[in-house]
Design an enzyme around this catalytic site. Structure first.
Site, PDB file in Angstrom:
ATOM      1  N   ARG A  58       0.813  -1.221   0.000  1.00  0.00           N
ATOM      2  CA  ARG A  58       0.000   0.000   0.000  1.00  0.00           C
ATOM      3  C   ARG A  58       0.840   1.261   0.000  1.00  0.00           C
ATOM      4  NH1 ARG A  58      -3.174  -1.916   4.696  1.00  0.00           N
ATOM      5  NH2 ARG A  58      -1.846  -3.730   4.413  1.00  0.00           N
ATOM      6  N   GLU A  95       2.060  -5.538  13.947  1.00  0.00           N
ATOM      7  CA  GLU A  95       0.950  -5.549  14.912  1.00  0.00           C
ATOM      8  C   GLU A  95       0.327  -6.942  14.955  1.00  0.00           C
ATOM      9  OE1 GLU A  95      -2.204  -2.918  13.804  1.00  0.00           O
ATOM     10  OE2 GLU A  95      -3.204  -3.070  15.741  1.00  0.00           O
TER      11      GLU A  95
HETATM   12  P1  AMP Z   1       3.491  -1.382  11.885  1.00  0.00           P
HETATM   13  O1  AMP Z   1       4.803  -1.974  11.491  1.00  0.00           O
HETATM   14  O2  AMP Z   1       2.893  -2.062  13.083  1.00  0.00           O
HETATM   15  O3  AMP Z   1       3.533   0.112  12.022  1.00  0.00           O
HETATM   16  O4  AMP Z   1       2.473  -1.760  10.753  1.00  0.00           O
HETATM   17  C1  AMP Z   1       2.450  -1.033   9.616  1.00  0.00           C
HETATM   18  C2  AMP Z   1       2.159  -1.871   8.406  1.00  0.00           C
HETATM   19  O5  AMP Z   1       1.180  -2.886   8.616  1.00  0.00           O
HETATM   20  C3  AMP Z   1       1.623  -0.968   7.363  1.00  0.00           C
HETATM   21  O6  AMP Z   1       2.255  -1.302   6.141  1.00  0.00           O
HETATM   22  C4  AMP Z   1       0.150  -1.230   7.337  1.00  0.00           C
HETATM   23  O7  AMP Z   1      -0.266  -1.326   6.024  1.00  0.00           O
HETATM   24  C5  AMP Z   1      -0.070  -2.543   8.062  1.00  0.00           C
HETATM   25  N1  AMP Z   1      -1.034  -2.453   9.190  1.00  0.00           N
HETATM   26  C6  AMP Z   1      -0.760  -2.662  10.495  1.00  0.00           C
HETATM   27  N2  AMP Z   1      -1.845  -2.536  11.259  1.00  0.00           N
HETATM   28  C7  AMP Z   1      -2.842  -2.204  10.432  1.00  0.00           C
HETATM   29  C8  AMP Z   1      -4.233  -1.906  10.618  1.00  0.00           C
HETATM   30  N3  AMP Z   1      -4.816  -1.922  11.826  1.00  0.00           N
HETATM   31  N4  AMP Z   1      -4.962  -1.577   9.525  1.00  0.00           N
HETATM   32  C9  AMP Z   1      -4.393  -1.553   8.314  1.00  0.00           C
HETATM   33  N5  AMP Z   1      -3.087  -1.825   8.061  1.00  0.00           N
HETATM   34  C10 AMP Z   1      -2.323  -2.149   9.106  1.00  0.00           C
END
Ligand code: AMP
Length: 170
Positions: A58, A95
């Protein structure tokens, strides 16, 4: 325009307990998509950088149109096994699980200044790993930008010292 209206909550995806922020309604609406990209560009109008680095997948959808509009090149950071040439890779926690991201070693030359763009900041693990990849190759992170930030997860805490911008927050 209230761009938040175009971000849809999908509960329990891809795992129980996660509320997934779905950006596809925003991408589908020509005016909303354009306004989102224009506002991201507006924030970086005076930033000094050479390339936009987008995070698969994305981050490509946001970073690539910004790069074209701003007259900059685009560098992909991808999921494992996708990049064909010599790569540098980094493992990180997500996450909802763990993952690895990769970049071509020759994508960044020492001293290159880059903006890192992704759709969403959650725990910050992905972007912190991307920062490490770029800096290990001698690049400088001029800024980090997102469409959406989940503030409660405190992803910013992993990114102190960098300019972090989110178009929308909750
Ligand atoms: P993080 O590394 O935890 O900041 O996660 C970021 C990546 O995971 C991004 O590339 C997001 O597209 C995806 N992501 C994590 N949590 C979500 C969520 N609740 N909704 C949508 N995309 C998420």
């Amino acid at each position: 325009m209230d761009l938040k209206k175009f971000i849809r909550d999908i509960p329990n995806f891809p795992k129980e307990g996660i509320i997934f922020k779905d950006i596809t309604p925003l991408l589908k609406d020509a005016e909303a998509f354009k306004e989102a990209i224009d506002k991201m560009i507006e924030y970086y109008r005076d930033a000094e950088f050479d390339y936009i680095v987008g995070i698969e997948a994305r981050g490509f959808l946001i970073g690539a149109p910004m790069a074209i509009e701003m007259g900059k090149g685009f560098i992909p950071i991808r999921k494992p096994g996708k990049l064909p040439a010599d790569i540098l890779s980094k493992d990180y926690d997500l996450e909802y699980g763990s993952n690895r991201i990769e970049i071509h070693r020759d994508a960044i030359s020492p001293g290159d200044r880059v903006l890192i763009i992704d759709d969403l900041l959650a725990t910050g693990g992905t972007i912190a790993a991307a920062v490490e990849l770029i800096e290990e190759l001698g690049g400088q992170v001029a800024g980090i930008g997102f469409l959406y930030e989940l503030s409660e997860l405190k992803g910013r805490d992993l990114l102190t010292g960098y300019d972090v911008f989110s178009l929308m927050k909750e």
